[in-house]
Scaffold this active site. Sequence first.
Site, mmCIF file in Angstrom:
data_model
loop_
_atom_site.group_PDB
_atom_site.id
_atom_site.type_symbol
_atom_site.label_atom_id
_atom_site.label_comp_id
_atom_site.label_asym_id
_atom_site.label_seq_id
_atom_site.Cartn_x
_atom_site.Cartn_y
_atom_site.Cartn_z
ATOM 1 N N GLN A 10 0.831 -1.197 0.000
ATOM 2 C CA GLN A 10 0.000 0.000 0.000
ATOM 3 C C GLN A 10 0.870 1.253 0.000
ATOM 4 O OE1 GLN A 10 -3.272 -0.556 2.570
ATOM 5 N NE2 GLN A 10 -4.070 1.515 2.376
ATOM 6 N N SER A 94 4.043 -6.459 2.738
ATOM 7 C CA SER A 94 2.730 -6.455 3.388
ATOM 8 C C SER A 94 1.693 -7.097 2.473
ATOM 9 C CB SER A 94 2.353 -5.026 3.789
ATOM 10 O OG SER A 94 1.199 -5.011 4.611
ATOM 11 N N LEU A 95 0.709 -6.342 1.966
ATOM 12 C CA LEU A 95 -0.289 -6.948 1.076
ATOM 13 C C LEU A 95 0.364 -7.570 -0.147
ATOM 14 C CD1 LEU A 95 -1.327 -5.516 -1.863
ATOM 15 C CD2 LEU A 95 -1.651 -3.627 -0.290
ATOM 16 N N ARG A 119 -9.174 -8.235 4.513
ATOM 17 C CA ARG A 119 -8.033 -7.725 5.274
ATOM 18 C C ARG A 119 -8.094 -6.211 5.408
ATOM 19 N NH1 ARG A 119 -2.603 -6.133 3.990
ATOM 20 N NH2 ARG A 119 -0.992 -7.001 5.373
ATOM 21 N N HIS A 203 0.355 -3.014 11.206
ATOM 22 C CA HIS A 203 1.493 -3.822 11.661
ATOM 23 C C HIS A 203 1.914 -3.480 13.089
ATOM 24 C CE1 HIS A 203 1.826 -5.693 7.775
ATOM 25 N NE2 HIS A 203 1.761 -4.499 7.222
ATOM 26 N N GLN A 252 1.549 -11.680 10.173
ATOM 27 C CA GLN A 252 1.962 -10.482 9.439
ATOM 28 C C GLN A 252 1.109 -9.270 9.789
ATOM 29 O OE1 GLN A 252 0.442 -9.162 5.767
ATOM 30 N NE2 GLN A 252 2.200 -9.984 4.653
#
Length: 313
Positions: A10, A94-95, A119, A203, A252
Site C-alpha cells: 500500500q 505487506s499486502l 483484510r 502492523h 503479518q
Amino acid sequence: MAVAFTFPGQGSQAVGMGKDLADAFPESRNIFEEVDEALGENLSKLIWEGPEERLTLTANAQPALMAVSLAAIRALESRGLSLRDKVAYVAGHSLGEYSALAAAGFVSVADAARLLRIRGNAMQAAVPAGEGAMAAIIGLEQADVEDACAEAAKDSVCQIANDNGGSQLVISGASAAVELAARLCMEKGAKRALMLQVSAPFHSALMAPAAEVMREALGDVTKNAPFVPVVSNVSVTPSSDPDAIARRLVEQVTGRVRGRETVEWCGANGIATLYEVGAGKVLSGLARRINRDMATGAVGTPADVDAALAALA
C-alpha cells in the site's frame, strides 16, 4: 544468475495503474475482470478513473494493487515466461505477499482479491479513527528507535512496523505513544521523524482483531503449495507449506514488515536480480540502497514487460 520477484504494498497505488497492461494484453485484462467478479463491483473503473481518495481507501487499495501485479505476471506468462523455471523466490511488502502468493499458485486470484478486501476492512475497523498513528523515522539506528518506542509505549502500544532499509524505519501504535516516540527519536539524533497520513496503525499489536479475522478467512479458502518458494514478511525465510504460509499471513497483520532483511536474505542466497512486479518502483529503489551489488528492475508497463522478457530470455 538467480532472479527473485517482489510485489509492492500500500502506498504504491495511483489512478490509471495497469490500464496500459489491460489494453496491451488480453490475459492482463482478464485479471481485472476476474477481480471485479470476485468482489461483485467494478473495481477496475476505480483503478483506472479514480477518484484517488476512494482508490486510496485500504479496502480498495489492497485488492487493486494485487490486480495490477497479477496483470503484469499474466503479461509475462502470455509471452512465454515461466515463473517456475525463471524465478527462484517471490516476496512482497505487506499486502504484496498476497500478490506473490497468488502469482505462485498458493491461492486463486479471486480468493486473493476477496482476502485482501476482508483484510483491508478488518485492519480499518480494528482501531477507531484517530486512536492510532504511524511515523517514518529517517537516519537513526534500529536499536535507538526500539528504545524510543519502548520508552514511549509504557502501558500503550508503539513498535517498529516496517524496516524498509536505507535508514528508514516506520513506527506504529497508539497516537500519543507514536507522537512521543517520534519526538524521542529526534532527540536521539534522527534526521527526520515524519507523522504519516494513514488511516490506522498497521502492523502493530493494535491490529490483533484484524489478525483473528484473517485467521478465519484464510481457513475458508483453498490453499496450494506454491510452485515458487515465498519469502515471508515476518520470518524472512522461504516456505512452500500451505499451513505455515497461512500462519505467517496471520502473524503479518500485527508483525513487522522486514523489507531490509528480505533484500539482504535474497542477496545472501544467490539472488543477483530483483524485479518489482506491479505498480511503482518503491521496492526496487529501496533494494538498490540496501544492496548496491543487486541489479533491479520494474515490471509495470508493456515496455517493462518487453525489457524483462529480453533480460530473462
